[in-house]
Design a protein around this motif. Structure first.
Motif, PDB file in Angstrom:
ATOM      1  N   VAL A  95     -12.002  -6.849   2.857  1.00  0.00           N
ATOM      2  CA  VAL A  95     -10.973  -6.058   3.531  1.00  0.00           C
ATOM      3  C   VAL A  95     -10.022  -5.522   2.468  1.00  0.00           C
ATOM      4  CG1 VAL A  95      -9.032  -6.137   5.154  1.00  0.00           C
ATOM      5  CG2 VAL A  95     -11.133  -7.427   5.630  1.00  0.00           C
ATOM      6  N   PRO A  96      -9.637  -4.230   2.542  1.00  0.00           N
ATOM      7  CA  PRO A  96      -8.729  -3.671   1.546  1.00  0.00           C
ATOM      8  C   PRO A  96      -7.466  -4.505   1.348  1.00  0.00           C
ATOM      9  CG  PRO A  96      -9.613  -1.919   2.892  1.00  0.00           C
ATOM     10  CD  PRO A  96     -10.094  -3.208   3.506  1.00  0.00           C
ATOM     11  N   ASP A  97      -7.155  -4.794   0.102  1.00  0.00           N
ATOM     12  CA  ASP A  97      -5.952  -5.541  -0.253  1.00  0.00           C
ATOM     13  C   ASP A  97      -4.930  -4.539  -0.796  1.00  0.00           C
ATOM     14  OD1 ASP A  97      -3.950  -7.132  -1.221  1.00  0.00           O
ATOM     15  OD2 ASP A  97      -5.230  -8.381  -2.481  1.00  0.00           O
ATOM     16  N   LEU A  98      -3.961  -4.191   0.027  1.00  0.00           N
ATOM     17  CA  LEU A  98      -2.967  -3.177  -0.328  1.00  0.00           C
ATOM     18  C   LEU A  98      -1.674  -3.791  -0.863  1.00  0.00           C
ATOM     19  CD1 LEU A  98      -3.404  -0.815   2.758  1.00  0.00           C
ATOM     20  CD2 LEU A  98      -4.480  -0.612   0.512  1.00  0.00           C
ATOM     21  N   THR A  99      -1.723  -5.051  -1.243  1.00  0.00           N
ATOM     22  CA  THR A  99      -0.519  -5.747  -1.696  1.00  0.00           C
ATOM     23  C   THR A  99       0.166  -5.021  -2.839  1.00  0.00           C
ATOM     24  OG1 THR A  99      -1.495  -7.872  -1.056  1.00  0.00           O
ATOM     25  CG2 THR A  99       0.391  -7.931  -2.542  1.00  0.00           C
ATOM     26  N   ALA A 100      -0.596  -4.676  -3.869  1.00  0.00           N
ATOM     27  CA  ALA A 100      -0.005  -4.061  -5.058  1.00  0.00           C
ATOM     28  C   ALA A 100       0.544  -2.672  -4.773  1.00  0.00           C
ATOM     29  CB  ALA A 100      -1.037  -4.004  -6.188  1.00  0.00           C
ATOM     30  N   ILE A 101      -0.187  -1.883  -4.003  1.00  0.00           N
ATOM     31  CA  ILE A 101       0.262  -0.507  -3.765  1.00  0.00           C
ATOM     32  C   ILE A 101       1.465  -0.482  -2.820  1.00  0.00           C
ATOM     33  CG2 ILE A 101      -1.202   0.104  -1.777  1.00  0.00           C
ATOM     34  CD1 ILE A 101      -1.788   2.765  -3.262  1.00  0.00           C
ATOM     35  N   LYS A 102       1.545  -1.453  -1.914  1.00  0.00           N
ATOM     36  CA  LYS A 102       2.731  -1.559  -1.062  1.00  0.00           C
ATOM     37  C   LYS A 102       3.949  -1.968  -1.893  1.00  0.00           C
ATOM     38  CE  LYS A 102       0.499  -2.750   3.358  1.00  0.00           C
ATOM     39  NZ  LYS A 102       0.319  -3.827   4.372  1.00  0.00           N
ATOM     40  N   ALA A 103       3.751  -2.921  -2.796  1.00  0.00           N
ATOM     41  CA  ALA A 103       4.852  -3.376  -3.652  1.00  0.00           C
ATOM     42  C   ALA A 103       5.316  -2.247  -4.566  1.00  0.00           C
ATOM     43  CB  ALA A 103       4.408  -4.580  -4.476  1.00  0.00           C
ATOM     44  N   ALA A 104       4.359  -1.476  -5.095  1.00  0.00           N
ATOM     45  CA  ALA A 104       4.716  -0.347  -5.967  1.00  0.00           C
ATOM     46  C   ALA A 104       5.489   0.706  -5.189  1.00  0.00           C
ATOM     47  CB  ALA A 104       3.455   0.258  -6.572  1.00  0.00           C
ATOM     48  N   SER A 105       5.106   0.942  -3.942  1.00  0.00           N
ATOM     49  CA  SER A 105       5.811   1.917  -3.101  1.00  0.00           C
ATOM     50  C   SER A 105       7.247   1.468  -2.850  1.00  0.00           C
ATOM     51  CB  SER A 105       5.081   2.087  -1.765  1.00  0.00           C
ATOM     52  OG  SER A 105       3.769   2.580  -1.962  1.00  0.00           O
ATOM     53  N   ALA A 106       7.430   0.171  -2.602  1.00  0.00           N
ATOM     54  CA  ALA A 106       8.779  -0.357  -2.400  1.00  0.00           C
ATOM     55  C   ALA A 106       9.617  -0.233  -3.667  1.00  0.00           C
ATOM     56  CB  ALA A 106       8.711  -1.810  -1.963  1.00  0.00           C
ATOM     57  N   PRO A 135       5.598   5.903   4.238  1.00  0.00           N
ATOM     58  CA  PRO A 135       6.596   5.302   5.140  1.00  0.00           C
ATOM     59  C   PRO A 135       7.397   4.178   4.475  1.00  0.00           C
ATOM     60  CG  PRO A 135       4.576   5.678   6.338  1.00  0.00           C
ATOM     61  CD  PRO A 135       4.270   5.966   4.899  1.00  0.00           C
ATOM     62  N   ILE A 136       6.778   3.434   3.565  1.00  0.00           N
ATOM     63  CA  ILE A 136       7.512   2.392   2.840  1.00  0.00           C
ATOM     64  C   ILE A 136       8.577   3.024   1.958  1.00  0.00           C
ATOM     65  CG2 ILE A 136       7.319   0.628   1.029  1.00  0.00           C
ATOM     66  CD1 ILE A 136       4.546  -0.039   2.128  1.00  0.00           C
ATOM     67  N   ILE A 137       8.201   4.099   1.281  1.00  0.00           N
ATOM     68  CA  ILE A 137       9.174   4.790   0.430  1.00  0.00           C
ATOM     69  C   ILE A 137      10.324   5.334   1.261  1.00  0.00           C
ATOM     70  CG2 ILE A 137       9.518   6.817  -1.044  1.00  0.00           C
ATOM     71  CD1 ILE A 137       6.761   6.371  -2.188  1.00  0.00           C
ATOM     72  N   GLU A 138       9.993   5.934   2.404  1.00  0.00           N
ATOM     73  CA  GLU A 138      11.040   6.480   3.273  1.00  0.00           C
ATOM     74  C   GLU A 138      11.990   5.384   3.746  1.00  0.00           C
ATOM     75  OE1 GLU A 138       9.319  10.412   5.473  1.00  0.00           O
ATOM     76  OE2 GLU A 138       8.506   8.494   6.168  1.00  0.00           O
ATOM     77  N   GLU A 139      11.434   4.264   4.150  1.00  0.00           N
ATOM     78  CA  GLU A 139      12.254   3.173   4.672  1.00  0.00           C
ATOM     79  C   GLU A 139      13.165   2.593   3.600  1.00  0.00           C
ATOM     80  OE1 GLU A 139      11.780  -1.254   6.764  1.00  0.00           O
ATOM     81  OE2 GLU A 139      10.010  -0.032   6.349  1.00  0.00           O
ATOM     82  N   VAL A 140      12.616   2.365   2.401  1.00  0.00           N
ATOM     83  CA  VAL A 140      13.389   1.733   1.329  1.00  0.00           C
ATOM     84  C   VAL A 140      14.411   2.689   0.724  1.00  0.00           C
ATOM     85  CG1 VAL A 140      13.252   0.613  -0.938  1.00  0.00           C
ATOM     86  CG2 VAL A 140      11.530   0.114   0.810  1.00  0.00           C
ATOM     87  N   SER A 141      14.003   3.940   0.534  1.00  0.00           N
ATOM     88  CA  SER A 141      14.884   4.915  -0.129  1.00  0.00           C
ATOM     89  C   SER A 141      15.896   5.551   0.812  1.00  0.00           C
ATOM     90  CB  SER A 141      14.045   6.018  -0.774  1.00  0.00           C
ATOM     91  OG  SER A 141      13.422   6.828   0.219  1.00  0.00           O
TER      92      SER A 141
END
Length: 429
Positions: A95-106, A135-141
């Motif tokens: 299953v795709p592990d998006l942990t790193a790309i989500k953390a990088a987006s944040a 959406p992560i970038i939008e939420e955090v920024s």
């Protein structure tokens, strides 16, 4: 944005300095101010000394570059343009592990200023950039895509160990969140990609193009592997058959082998995951993955059969495996399918020695639970040439005879020694 980067008014940041991000950062640093960011401080320290931990880039490539290496998020506040190039693996269940790309987006979201740009190079399934990352970038920024910042996607096409098909010489696919973004992003990549860029109409098209590049290759290799399973039962050498078939002008030249690494063996699962999410169960793609993922066990069974026929006690048998990286002439052991061969042999209580001129023993121990042998003995019951490193090509019949028992089998996975082994039994896929 392009003008402010090229005239030095602002900086560009590359997030993730592995085999994808580092070449991009160093090439762009010939033309613009670059901040190279990685969360691994020990990697950053080596890069500051002009050393590529992956061994892919020469020390001279660091000289004369306008680049700062850091693991500090505060330094990223000086950047207005961000390129995200972090790993996107799969987990133990594929299953795709998006942990790193989500953390990088944040991380980007915490430092992104109005008017900034964010471009992703990491391989993902179609829709991931717009549905998960932005959406992560939008939420955090607190910024909105389009009015607050712009985005794009330009899939990496780096081939580890390949000194011909480099960032400069391979056409770059580029997509933007709107026409203005596409124009600015394409201009930036045109600074370093001499082969040019290919503009596509949407981010999803670019994501899909990337993921099918490796899916296509995976399926073609799977066909060759299945053919090797069939021809093995017929007593035919697959490489001889392929050599004959390859004399026709339109026969595609693919070969059987272990399919590992973090592209071909991973990317198809991103596509089938998204397809399943949309209600479609893949047949052909997953069938190819099934074949390729089973080749390590197949090789282990062939060696066991040989040992049972020629050695009275399985527990006394010794096997040498030459090569542990995921492909030839690289040091990267991530997702190496040689580990499947090792573990498959160990399940039958066979003693296995592994050697490799490029791999790191500690990394192998950490990743797979085995390390490199200190020396090569002279009494092996079988030798598996699993990875065709250039250093092995000079080995000859006398060499293999010197390190094996008279009844030994030389299992030549890539067919490097075809018609060159005479004093020992020979087998290849």
């Amino acid at each position: 944005m392009f003008a402010s980067l090229t005239n030095g008014e602002t900086s560009l940041a590359v997030i993730g300095l592995g085999y994808v991000g580092l070449p991009v950062a160093l090439e762009l640093a010939k033309h613009v101010k670059v901040i190279g960011f990685d969360v691994k401080e020990h990697r950053v320290e080596q890069l500051r000394q002009g050393i590529d931990p992956s061994g892919e880039i020469a020390d001279t490539s660091f000289k004369g570059r306008n680049i700062v290496f850091t693991s500090s998020i505060e330094v990223l506040r000086d950047a207005a343009f961000f390129i995200v190039a972090v790993p996107t693996p799969v987990d133990d269940h594929n299953v795709p592990d998006l942990t790193a790309i989500k953390a990088a987006s944040a991380t980007v979201g915490k430092v992104l200023q109005p008017g900034g740009y964010v471009v992703y190079e990491s391989t993902v399934y179609p829709g991931c950039t717009e549905e998960v990352c932005l959406p992560i970038i939008e939420e955090v920024s607190g910024l909105s895509l389009g009015t607050g910042f712009k985005a794009g996607y330009s899939p990496e096409r780096i081939n580890p160990g390949d000194k011909v098909h480099t960032l400069e010489s391979v056409i770059k696919v580029v997509a933007g969140s709107d026409e203005a973004a596409l124009h600015e992003i394409a201009q930036l990549y045109e600074l370093v990609v001499k082969a040019g860029v290919h503009r596509v109409p949407s981010i999803k098209v670019a994501e899909a193009a990337k993921v099918i590049e490796n899916t296509q290759r995976d399926l073609n290799i799977a066909l060759m592997n299945e053919l090797s399973l069939i021809f093995d039962k017929m007593g035919l050498n697959t490489f001889e058959v392929l050599e004959a078939a390859g004399t026709k002008w339109n026969f595609l030249k693919f070969y059987p082998g272990l399919v590992g690494g973090h592209c071909i063996g991973v990317d198809p699962y991103y596509l089938t995951y998204k397809a399943a999410e949309l209600g479609y169960s893949s047949k052909v793609i997953l069938a190819g993955r099934y074949i390729n993922d089973g080749m390590g066990a197949h090789i282990a069974r062939k060696i066991l059969q040989h040992v049972l026929l020629h050695n009275g006690n399985v527990k006394d048998a010794k096997i040498l495996i030459m090569g542990a990286t995921f492909k030839e002439d690289v040091s990267d052991v991530r997702n190496s399918k040689v580990a499947d061969v090792v573990h498959g042999l160990q399940e039958y209580y066979l003693r296995v020695d592994v050697v490799d001129p490029n791999a790191d023993s500690n990394e192998l121990q950490h990743e797979y639970g085995f390390s490199l042998a200190q020396k090569i003995d002279d009494d092996y019951d079988a030798v598996i040439v699993a990875v065709a490193h250039q250093e092995y090509h000079s080995c000859n019949d006398d060499y293999f005879a010197a390190i094996t028992k008279p009844h030994a089998l030389i299992a030549d996975i890539k067919g490097v020694f075809r018609n060159r082994i005479h004093s020992r039994m020979y087998w290849s896929l």
